[in-house]
Design an enzyme around this catalytic site. Structure first.
Site: not given
Length: 422
Positions: A360, A195, A286, A163
């Site tokens: 996520s 994130h 998404n 990430d």
């Protein structure tokens, strides 16, 4: 186990950490790739230098354990050189090094009671910054993590988080990070985007009296920074991160990111990890459509959709029969850096702890459940068996069989605990 997917659309790569309740599609409409470099794998390594010289190129660094190389090319000539190299029988494949981003959609004290994803009795709390309910809903919309902890908390299981990095200044997650590595273009491995810290906290934030708790609170995190401080990276950085995670003993790899076009180098890295015994988990996306996202759509990856606190599919979540399971992904509390970070600047999120939404957030819930299963199985258990347990013990909720195959994961059932809910 083969997943059936539809044809991909464009070459854009997106990450899946949305930070508001209303989440528009973050699917890019135009192909995106890293300028000035391509990925090439040769069938005949001896022919590589001469073939590259014919095209005015020189050999580049190997990418993970895939056998592919990252070749520098003149900017603007990527597609032309890919086409030229692909026609040569000495080349197994040539492809773009695609852009990867941890895309974000616009919109302290003990936060554990607000973590409906782990344990929810129907109570309701409000985030004053956003004036939205962040818990409550159906009492059985959680994954029964607290009940699972009576069996195991995941000690000594390594989970790799590929990430934007994991913040070193939030002890609630930093205490469980065993190793850091930076494969991005950022100057340091620190998480200045936010994130990765949020994702890591969902998996393994420490179980104590302050802050939040992860699904697998005694797991160890391998922090592979594959996205830079602006939340972007490349296919090649992901591939290198996967290889590093395998080499350092990860039992689970979580990737809350993805790209809309398949990559042979990326699929090869995923398959190598699977063949080495790793369980791989990735966000489904998404976009709110059924379009496949990679690496989630690869057969050797558990693809994860998002549900809300009413155990319903999140409006933004990608779905379809290529998606394996679901997990809570709306208004999920977790850790953030305690220093200024980009997501906080963009969206007004608090340093330390706050909510985020997206597949996520759902993906690391499943990664944490997989880690708990690993810690509760005998030595010699194979990753195929762990994956089967995670999927077969999922709760059959609305959407199972259509929006995803196996249901919303249940940590307690996965470790054969004494579960409150049927």
């Amino acid at each position: 186990m083969r997943k059936v997917v539809t044809a991909s659309l464009a070459a854009a790569v997106v990450g899946f950490g949305a930070l508001t309740v209303t989440v528009p599609s973050n699917a890019a409409t135009e192909p995106q790739q890293i300028s000035g470099q391509i990925i090439v794998k040769f069938r005949d390594s001896g022919a590589a230098p001469g073939l590259l010289r014919q095209n005015g190129l020189s050999d580049g660094a190997g990418i993970g354990s895939t056998g592919a190389h990252l070749i520098k090319v003149p900017a603007g000539k990527e597609s032309q050189l890919i086409a030229s190299l692909s026609r040569n029988p000495a080349v197994e494949y040539a492809e773009p090094d695609q852009l990867v981003t941890a895309a974000v959609d616009e919109p302290d004290p003990d936060y554990f009671p607000r973590q409906y994803a782990l344990h929810n009795e129907g109570q309701s709390f409000t985030n004053t910054n956003d004036t939205v309910t962040v818990a409550g809903g159906k009492a059985d919309a959680d994954v029964d993590a607290v009940e699972a902890w009576a069996v195991t908390t995941g000690k000594d299981i390594k989970v790799a988080v590929l990430d934007t990095g994991v913040a070193t200044d939030n002890d609630d997650i930093a205490a469980n990070v065993d190793l850091h590595a930076n494969f991005s273009t950022a100057a340091t491995g620190e998480d200045n985007y936010g994130h990765g810290t949020h994702v890591a906290g969902i998996i393994a934030a420490t179980r104590d009296t302050e802050g939040v708790s992860g699904v697998c609170p005694d797991c160890s995190i391998l922090d592979g920074k594959v996205l830079n401080d602006a939340g972007s990276g490349s296919t090649s950085s992901i591939v290198n991160g996967i290889n590093w995670a395998v080499e350092n003993g990860a039992k689970v790899i979580n990737m809350s990111l993805g790209q809309r076009v398949s990559s042979r180098a990326l699929e090869s890295a995923v398959n190598n990890a699977w063949n080495k015994g790793v369980v791989i988990v990735a966000a489904a996306g998404n976009a709110g459509t059924q379009a496949p996202i990679y690496p989630g759509a690869y057969p050797n990856v558990i693809a994860v959709a998002a549900t809300d606190n009413n155990d319903a599919k999140a409006s933004f979540s990608t779905y379809g029969k290529w998606v394996d399971v679901a997990a809570p992904g709306v208004n999920v509390y977790s850790t953030f850096p305690k220093h200024p970070f980009e997501i906080g600047r963009q969206n007004g999120r608090e340093m330390g702890y706050d909510i985020a939404s997206g597949t996520s957030m759902a993906s690391p819930v499943v990664a944490g459940v997989a880690a708990l299963v690993w810690s509760n199985t005998p030595a010699g258990t194979e990753n195929k068996a762990v994956r089967t347990i995670v999927q077969s013990t999922a709760d059959t909720i609305t959407g199972t069989g259509t929006s995803w195959v196996h249901g919303r994961v249940n940590a307690c059932k996965a470790v054969a605990g004494v579960c409150d809910q049927p």
